[in-house]
Design an enzyme around this catalytic site. Sequence first.
Site, mmCIF file in Angstrom:
data_model
loop_
_atom_site.group_PDB
_atom_site.id
_atom_site.type_symbol
_atom_site.label_atom_id
_atom_site.label_comp_id
_atom_site.label_asym_id
_atom_site.label_seq_id
_atom_site.Cartn_x
_atom_site.Cartn_y
_atom_site.Cartn_z
ATOM 1 N N LYS A 97 -3.978 10.932 -0.326
ATOM 2 C CA LYS A 97 -3.477 9.577 -0.626
ATOM 3 C C LYS A 97 -2.375 9.618 -1.827
ATOM 4 C CE LYS A 97 -5.328 4.848 -0.262
ATOM 5 N NZ LYS A 97 -6.480 4.378 0.160
ATOM 6 N N HIS A 152 -5.427 1.981 -4.081
ATOM 7 C CA HIS A 152 -5.353 1.482 -3.028
ATOM 8 C C HIS A 152 -4.685 -0.057 -3.005
ATOM 9 C CE1 HIS A 152 -6.260 0.815 1.307
ATOM 10 N NE2 HIS A 152 -6.350 -0.521 0.930
ATOM 11 N N PHE A 162 -21.550 -12.371 25.273
ATOM 12 C CA PHE A 162 -21.021 -11.140 24.862
ATOM 13 C C PHE A 162 -19.597 -11.199 24.178
ATOM 14 C CE2 PHE A 162 -24.157 -9.285 28.249
ATOM 15 C CZ PHE A 162 -25.297 -9.903 27.552
ATOM 16 N N LEU A 178 -8.854 -3.311 10.890
ATOM 17 C CA LEU A 178 -9.087 -1.669 11.125
ATOM 18 C C LEU A 178 -10.069 -1.575 12.203
ATOM 19 C CD1 LEU A 178 -9.198 -0.248 7.592
ATOM 20 C CD2 LEU A 178 -7.487 -0.319 9.053
ATOM 21 N N ASN A 223 -7.108 11.286 4.481
ATOM 22 C CA ASN A 223 -6.686 11.231 3.150
ATOM 23 C C ASN A 223 -7.592 11.227 2.027
ATOM 24 O OD1 ASN A 223 -7.011 8.596 2.739
ATOM 25 N ND2 ASN A 223 -4.983 8.237 3.252
ATOM 26 N N HIS A 266 -1.901 -1.165 7.256
ATOM 27 C CA HIS A 266 -1.440 -1.444 5.978
ATOM 28 C C HIS A 266 -0.306 -0.483 5.331
ATOM 29 C CE1 HIS A 266 -5.117 1.298 5.955
ATOM 30 N NE2 HIS A 266 -4.626 1.938 4.794
ATOM 31 N N HIS A 320 0.961 -0.898 -0.243
ATOM 32 C CA HIS A 320 0.013 0.037 0.090
ATOM 33 C C HIS A 320 0.962 1.171 0.006
ATOM 34 C CE1 HIS A 320 -2.337 -3.326 1.569
ATOM 35 N NE2 HIS A 320 -3.621 -2.725 1.159
ATOM 36 N N GLU A 332 -17.768 -3.783 24.708
ATOM 37 C CA GLU A 332 -16.957 -5.104 24.972
ATOM 38 C C GLU A 332 -15.676 -5.107 23.912
ATOM 39 O OE1 GLU A 332 -20.849 -6.306 26.669
ATOM 40 O OE2 GLU A 332 -20.199 -5.411 24.682
ATOM 41 N N GLN A 358 -28.928 -14.287 25.821
ATOM 42 C CA GLN A 358 -28.096 -14.115 27.023
ATOM 43 C C GLN A 358 -27.276 -15.682 27.248
ATOM 44 O OE1 GLN A 358 -28.361 -11.026 28.685
ATOM 45 N NE2 GLN A 358 -29.336 -11.026 26.801
#
Length: 625
Positions: free
Chosen positions: A253, A267, A398, A131, A191, A83, A41, A373, A434
């Site tokens: 970019k 990209h 969870f 990400l 970017n 990346h 990248h 969480e 649950q």
Amino acid sequence: MFSNLCRLFSGTSASFQAYSNLAAKLRIHSIEATCASNSGHPTSCSSIAEIISVLFFHPSGMHYFPNDPKNPNNDKLVLSKGHAAPILYAAWSEAGLFPTENLKTLRKINSDLEGHPTPRLNFIDIATGSLGQGLSAACGMAYSMKNFEKNTNKVFTILGDAECAEGSVWEAMNFASYYKLDNLIAIMDINRLGQSDPTMFQHDINQYKNRVEAFGWNVIVVDGHCVEEVVAALSLARHSVGKPTAIVAKTFKGKDFVGIENLMNWHGKPLGDQAGKVIAHLKGLIKPTDEVLKPTSPTGTAVAESKNPFVIPPPNYTANSKIATRNAYGDGLKALGKDPRIVGLDGDTKNSTMSIFFQQTFPDRFIECFVAEQNMIGTALGTSVRGKVPFLSTFSAFFTRGFDQVRLAAISEGNVKFAGSHCGVSIGEDGSSQMGLEDISMFRSIPGSLVLYPSDAVSAYKAVELAANHKGVAYIRTSRPATSIIYANTQEFEAKSYVVRESNQDRITVVGAGVTLHEAIKASQILEKQGIYIRVVDMFSVKPVDKRTLLACASATGKKVLTVEDHYVQGGIFEAVSGTLAQEDVRVWGLHVNELPRSGLADELLEKYKISANQIVIKVKEILG
């Protein structure tokens, strides 16, 4: 954007030229490395070149020992937009950690300069690339530095604008401002371009500014390609008090890539036949200067945490009493908490998971993460980087929300311990949303994980010690119902299975764990009165599977095994046992939850979903004919 403030700083255009020169060199390194690997990248690297040059080599940026990346006194950088790894590698190379020639081994099978950063490299603390997770880990690091270690280190993280669509980013934003992490500096690389489309707000910088300010952060807007502005912003951020700081940097970019800058469809692509023209242009941007850039050394006196094993005293439970394993987990965590390396985290369920026992005793080492969480897992990972051993607790169901964070903790070689309570249909009336019925499968799939499923208070208490001493991800599955004590307080535990009922007349081995072990014991008592003897095995360790014990029991009981579990069949105990014994002359049957459950009393649900003592009796008779 920032010109008025820039005038307050004494740097001349000549002194800043060295950073612009380095930015051009970093771009060239990124192009050459990605061309050598024919993947990567480079345009995503280019948008942060000035930011990286200042971070690594200006006193307003990171303070660190370039030849000692793990030194606990170093400032830390988490490249959330993983990346862009080639430019991170290039910066460490320019700092002198390894030869620049090595950059061309990027993405090769025998090179640790992987496509996205991992801790196989000694200068990487957190694996990134999935990400939206870097800021949470940075929060954990910053929280530990400020509140546990009491030092003055700074934590920097660079986020891409595309990942700012992830909810986990805003969970982390909320956490950082609530806990006043003024040692945390997030740099947002705006970017404009994502992978397949422009990002949500493109270059509408005020959208980012207003949102981050609304979450309680200081915000500084800069031209990310103006060295003076980046220096000024970082200088201010280093002296922030009471709030974390976000530097919102407008960038492009593919900056300075002729014919490519700010264009779509570049990209994740090396420049190919465009590389020569672009490199020539970049070399033309490098101007003569006498200034030699050097990193700034830190001044702290922190030392690394000890690595001594964890030991807790035996429990003191009364024989024949009934105690929920979740309560015993809380007891074990409290006992373990005498070691200052232990940290507790919870997502507003501490009075159900019983991590409250730790929180009440060691409030200064407990982090309430509220109902977030994903951020809780990332925060725990960040504390583990600092040498802490975090135990994070919530309902087992969870953790599924944060599975990507769990897998990234493993990729990051994080020493993180998970405790999931309220597993299975045995929780009763709360209903299917649950009921953790997928958690064993999830944690079994994690490389190097330890998965423990205690069935009584003693084994649950000792599971905490075993998890603490396991290097890597560990999971303890605890139950809501109170269950009888099976083991003596003096029992020592390993990651294995234990035979709890046996005779020389046993005709089949029944393997249970948690509540189903107690159902299996009841079934054995019923069957014994009918002249049918079964061996009952406690699968205390679901991973690793104790093949020796299972095979020995199967061989002694007609090579027949029945598993019983409060979990779906996929990835659970049945599949773990079947997979382990697949090469042996053993037949395995299973009882498990085989449909979407509903509310009801615990005993009603165990019967309805065919994992009760009565259903075990029926199945054993069917198998034995």
